[in-house]
Write a protein that holds these residues in place. Structure first.
Motif, PDB file in Angstrom:
ATOM      1  N   THR A   5     -21.978  -5.790  14.811  1.00  0.00           N
ATOM      2  CA  THR A   5     -22.542  -4.511  14.739  1.00  0.00           C
ATOM      3  C   THR A   5     -22.211  -3.927  16.109  1.00  0.00           C
ATOM      4  OG1 THR A   5     -24.300  -4.966  13.183  1.00  0.00           O
ATOM      5  CG2 THR A   5     -24.489  -2.798  14.637  1.00  0.00           C
ATOM      6  N   PRO A   6     -21.280  -2.737  16.100  1.00  0.00           N
ATOM      7  CA  PRO A   6     -21.002  -2.241  17.548  1.00  0.00           C
ATOM      8  C   PRO A   6     -22.412  -1.418  17.968  1.00  0.00           C
ATOM      9  CG  PRO A   6     -20.070  -1.041  15.844  1.00  0.00           C
ATOM     10  CD  PRO A   6     -20.873  -2.245  15.145  1.00  0.00           C
ATOM     11  N   VAL A   7     -21.872  -1.081  19.344  1.00  0.00           N
ATOM     12  CA  VAL A   7     -22.813  -0.232  20.144  1.00  0.00           C
ATOM     13  C   VAL A   7     -22.495   1.146  19.511  1.00  0.00           C
ATOM     14  CG1 VAL A   7     -22.911  -1.535  22.374  1.00  0.00           C
ATOM     15  CG2 VAL A   7     -21.308   0.035  22.065  1.00  0.00           C
ATOM     16  N   GLN A   8     -23.471   2.250  19.794  1.00  0.00           N
ATOM     17  CA  GLN A   8     -23.413   3.525  19.311  1.00  0.00           C
ATOM     18  C   GLN A   8     -22.064   3.977  19.861  1.00  0.00           C
ATOM     19  OE1 GLN A   8     -26.579   6.134  20.093  1.00  0.00           O
ATOM     20  NE2 GLN A   8     -25.712   7.927  18.767  1.00  0.00           N
ATOM     21  N   ARG A   9     -21.318   4.814  18.908  1.00  0.00           N
ATOM     22  CA  ARG A   9     -19.886   5.091  19.385  1.00  0.00           C
ATOM     23  C   ARG A   9     -19.375   6.687  18.461  1.00  0.00           C
ATOM     24  NH1 ARG A   9     -16.582   0.097  16.805  1.00  0.00           N
ATOM     25  NH2 ARG A   9     -17.122   0.773  14.443  1.00  0.00           N
ATOM     26  N   GLU A  10     -18.401   7.051  18.811  1.00  0.00           N
ATOM     27  CA  GLU A  10     -17.865   8.267  18.205  1.00  0.00           C
ATOM     28  C   GLU A  10     -16.479   7.864  17.971  1.00  0.00           C
ATOM     29  OE1 GLU A  10     -17.241  13.018  19.436  1.00  0.00           O
ATOM     30  OE2 GLU A  10     -17.555  11.404  21.067  1.00  0.00           O
ATOM     31  N   LEU A  11     -16.164   8.337  16.662  1.00  0.00           N
ATOM     32  CA  LEU A  11     -14.781   8.163  16.066  1.00  0.00           C
ATOM     33  C   LEU A  11     -13.940   9.176  16.732  1.00  0.00           C
ATOM     34  CD1 LEU A  11     -12.598   6.645  14.109  1.00  0.00           C
ATOM     35  CD2 LEU A  11     -13.561   8.281  12.237  1.00  0.00           C
ATOM     36  N   LEU A  12     -12.822   8.842  17.059  1.00  0.00           N
ATOM     37  CA  LEU A  12     -11.759   9.603  17.879  1.00  0.00           C
ATOM     38  C   LEU A  12     -10.423   9.636  17.174  1.00  0.00           C
ATOM     39  CD1 LEU A  12     -12.715   9.370  21.488  1.00  0.00           C
ATOM     40  CD2 LEU A  12     -13.576  10.972  20.087  1.00  0.00           C
ATOM     41  N   HIS A  13     -10.073   8.479  16.556  1.00  0.00           N
ATOM     42  CA  HIS A  13      -8.644   8.361  16.064  1.00  0.00           C
ATOM     43  C   HIS A  13      -8.694   7.391  15.013  1.00  0.00           C
ATOM     44  CE1 HIS A  13      -4.297   8.469  16.297  1.00  0.00           C
ATOM     45  NE2 HIS A  13      -4.360   7.038  15.868  1.00  0.00           N
ATOM     46  N   THR A  14      -7.935   7.711  13.840  1.00  0.00           N
ATOM     47  CA  THR A  14      -7.855   6.989  12.828  1.00  0.00           C
ATOM     48  C   THR A  14      -6.201   6.728  12.407  1.00  0.00           C
ATOM     49  OG1 THR A  14      -9.995   7.538  11.786  1.00  0.00           O
ATOM     50  CG2 THR A  14      -8.089   6.612  10.346  1.00  0.00           C
ATOM     51  N   ARG A  15      -5.938   5.600  12.228  1.00  0.00           N
ATOM     52  CA  ARG A  15      -4.485   5.344  11.757  1.00  0.00           C
ATOM     53  C   ARG A  15      -4.534   4.433  10.691  1.00  0.00           C
ATOM     54  NH1 ARG A  15       0.369   3.101  15.655  1.00  0.00           N
ATOM     55  NH2 ARG A  15       0.329   5.306  15.862  1.00  0.00           N
ATOM     56  N   HIS A  16      -3.708   5.233   9.582  1.00  0.00           N
ATOM     57  CA  HIS A  16      -3.828   4.558   8.343  1.00  0.00           C
ATOM     58  C   HIS A  16      -2.224   3.842   8.342  1.00  0.00           C
ATOM     59  CE1 HIS A  16      -7.606   5.838   6.556  1.00  0.00           C
ATOM     60  NE2 HIS A  16      -7.567   6.941   7.267  1.00  0.00           N
ATOM     61  N   VAL A  17      -2.040   2.769   8.038  1.00  0.00           N
ATOM     62  CA  VAL A  17      -0.689   2.354   7.558  1.00  0.00           C
ATOM     63  C   VAL A  17      -0.643   1.677   6.085  1.00  0.00           C
ATOM     64  CG1 VAL A  17       1.135   0.682   8.113  1.00  0.00           C
ATOM     65  CG2 VAL A  17      -0.128   1.775   9.761  1.00  0.00           C
ATOM     66  N   THR A  18       0.079   2.005   5.095  1.00  0.00           N
ATOM     67  CA  THR A  18      -0.063   1.927   3.914  1.00  0.00           C
ATOM     68  C   THR A  18       1.468   0.940   3.422  1.00  0.00           C
ATOM     69  OG1 THR A  18      -1.964   3.334   3.205  1.00  0.00           O
ATOM     70  CG2 THR A  18      -0.517   2.199   1.427  1.00  0.00           C
ATOM     71  N   CYS A  19       1.310   0.053   2.805  1.00  0.00           N
ATOM     72  CA  CYS A  19       2.842  -0.487   2.469  1.00  0.00           C
ATOM     73  C   CYS A  19       2.970  -0.996   1.193  1.00  0.00           C
ATOM     74  CB  CYS A  19       3.191  -1.622   3.432  1.00  0.00           C
ATOM     75  SG  CYS A  19       3.542  -1.237   5.071  1.00  0.00           S
ATOM     76  N   ASN A  20       3.828  -0.649   0.365  1.00  0.00           N
ATOM     77  CA  ASN A  20       3.952  -1.052  -0.947  1.00  0.00           C
ATOM     78  C   ASN A  20       5.327  -1.487  -1.051  1.00  0.00           C
ATOM     79  OD1 ASN A  20       1.413   0.021  -2.136  1.00  0.00           O
ATOM     80  ND2 ASN A  20       2.292   2.046  -1.184  1.00  0.00           N
ATOM     81  N   GLY A  21       5.266  -2.439  -2.018  1.00  0.00           N
ATOM     82  CA  GLY A  21       6.436  -3.225  -2.398  1.00  0.00           C
ATOM     83  C   GLY A  21       6.693  -3.195  -3.931  1.00  0.00           C
ATOM     84  N   TYR A  22       8.070  -2.718  -4.396  1.00  0.00           N
ATOM     85  CA  TYR A  22       8.591  -2.303  -5.820  1.00  0.00           C
ATOM     86  C   TYR A  22       9.688  -3.106  -6.195  1.00  0.00           C
ATOM     87  CZ  TYR A  22       5.456   1.754  -4.711  1.00  0.00           C
ATOM     88  OH  TYR A  22       4.574   2.688  -4.518  1.00  0.00           O
ATOM     89  N   LYS A  23       9.556  -3.660  -7.222  1.00  0.00           N
ATOM     90  CA  LYS A  23      10.977  -4.109  -7.965  1.00  0.00           C
ATOM     91  C   LYS A  23      11.451  -3.256  -8.675  1.00  0.00           C
ATOM     92  CE  LYS A  23      13.037  -8.161 -10.046  1.00  0.00           C
ATOM     93  NZ  LYS A  23      12.973  -9.193 -10.476  1.00  0.00           N
ATOM     94  N   ARG A  24      12.807  -2.873  -8.538  1.00  0.00           N
ATOM     95  CA  ARG A  24      13.473  -1.658  -9.203  1.00  0.00           C
ATOM     96  C   ARG A  24      13.977  -2.318 -10.413  1.00  0.00           C
ATOM     97  NH1 ARG A  24      16.534   1.499  -4.472  1.00  0.00           N
ATOM     98  NH2 ARG A  24      18.301   0.920  -6.235  1.00  0.00           N
ATOM     99  N   SER A  25      14.536  -1.447 -11.273  1.00  0.00           N
ATOM    100  CA  SER A  25      15.237  -1.827 -12.520  1.00  0.00           C
ATOM    101  C   SER A  25      16.543  -2.463 -12.384  1.00  0.00           C
ATOM    102  CB  SER A  25      15.333  -0.507 -13.730  1.00  0.00           C
ATOM    103  OG  SER A  25      15.919   0.411 -12.928  1.00  0.00           O
ATOM    104  N   ASP A  26      17.183  -2.056 -11.171  1.00  0.00           N
ATOM    105  CA  ASP A  26      18.442  -2.704 -10.855  1.00  0.00           C
ATOM    106  C   ASP A  26      18.540  -3.967 -10.237  1.00  0.00           C
ATOM    107  OD1 ASP A  26      17.587  -2.058  -8.348  1.00  0.00           O
ATOM    108  OD2 ASP A  26      19.235  -0.339  -7.925  1.00  0.00           O
ATOM    109  N   GLY A  27      17.149  -4.643 -10.029  1.00  0.00           N
ATOM    110  CA  GLY A  27      17.053  -6.041  -9.533  1.00  0.00           C
ATOM    111  C   GLY A  27      16.965  -6.023  -8.085  1.00  0.00           C
TER     112      GLY A  27
END
Length: 186
Positions: A5-27
């Motif tokens: 549990t952190p000390v009391q704080r204020e959120l200033l910045h959020t970074r979302h990184v999302t990665c997805n991998g797909y197999k294509r119909s052409d291999g």
């Protein structure tokens, strides 16, 4: 186990990184990543929205797509910069096509820094390439496992040995799953 549990704080910045991998119909496979940076306060930036980015609107929203084959050769790369702090930023997006013809392999991080470091690229997209490379390995792993002997049988050690704590050849995971490659600590 969760973080303490952190000390009391204020959120200033959020970074979302999302990665997805797909197999294509052409291999081939498409490996896509998106990075979004959001501030929890209004941010003054001269080149956006009359000088202001309102809280909750992305400061950065950038995407990358790498098209790879089974051997992790890069066939195509597309970079997109939908939100940036400066209008000038998106001009560098096409430079990421310099990766075409290269391979995700040991030394990939060094290669990306040589081709796209400094003024030749974008810090945020460059950082995301490492996560995309890992996503590429994860996406193709099942196919690779079906086609290749990962050392569970045979004399060749699995390629993942000694790549992380769990796959330490002196540890319990290797001892249980690949005892022929286990090393005593003595």
């Amino acid at each position: 186990m969760p973080l303490s549990t952190p000390v009391q704080r204020e959120l200033l910045h959020t970074r979302h990184v999302t990665c997805n991998g797909y197999k294509r119909s052409d291999g081939l496979w498409d490996i896509e990543g998106e990075l979004v940076d959001i501030k929890s306060f209004d941010l003054e930036v001269a080149e956006r929205n009359n000088g202001l980015i309102p809280a909750g609107e992305p400061l950065h929203k950038m995407s990358l797509r790498m098209t790879i084959d089974y051997d992790l050769n890069i066939h195509d790369v597309e970079a997109c910069m939908d939100y940036t702090p400066f209008r000038y930023c998106p001009q560098v997006a096409d430079n990421f096509r310099r990766l075409i013809g290269h391979r995700i392999a040991p030394g990939f991080t060094r290669l990306t820094r040589e081709l796209l470091g400094g003024t030749q690229g974008c810090t945020h997209l460059l950082e995301m390439l490492g996560v995309l490379a890992t996503t590429a390995y994860q996406t193709t792993h099942h196919e690779r496992e079906k086609r290749e002997d990962f050392g569970a049988k045979g004399d060749n050690p699995p390629p993942m040995l000694n790549t992380c704590h769990a796959f330490d050849t002196k540890g319990p995971v290797v001892k249980q799953y690949w005892p022929q490659f286990h090393e005593d600590e003595n």
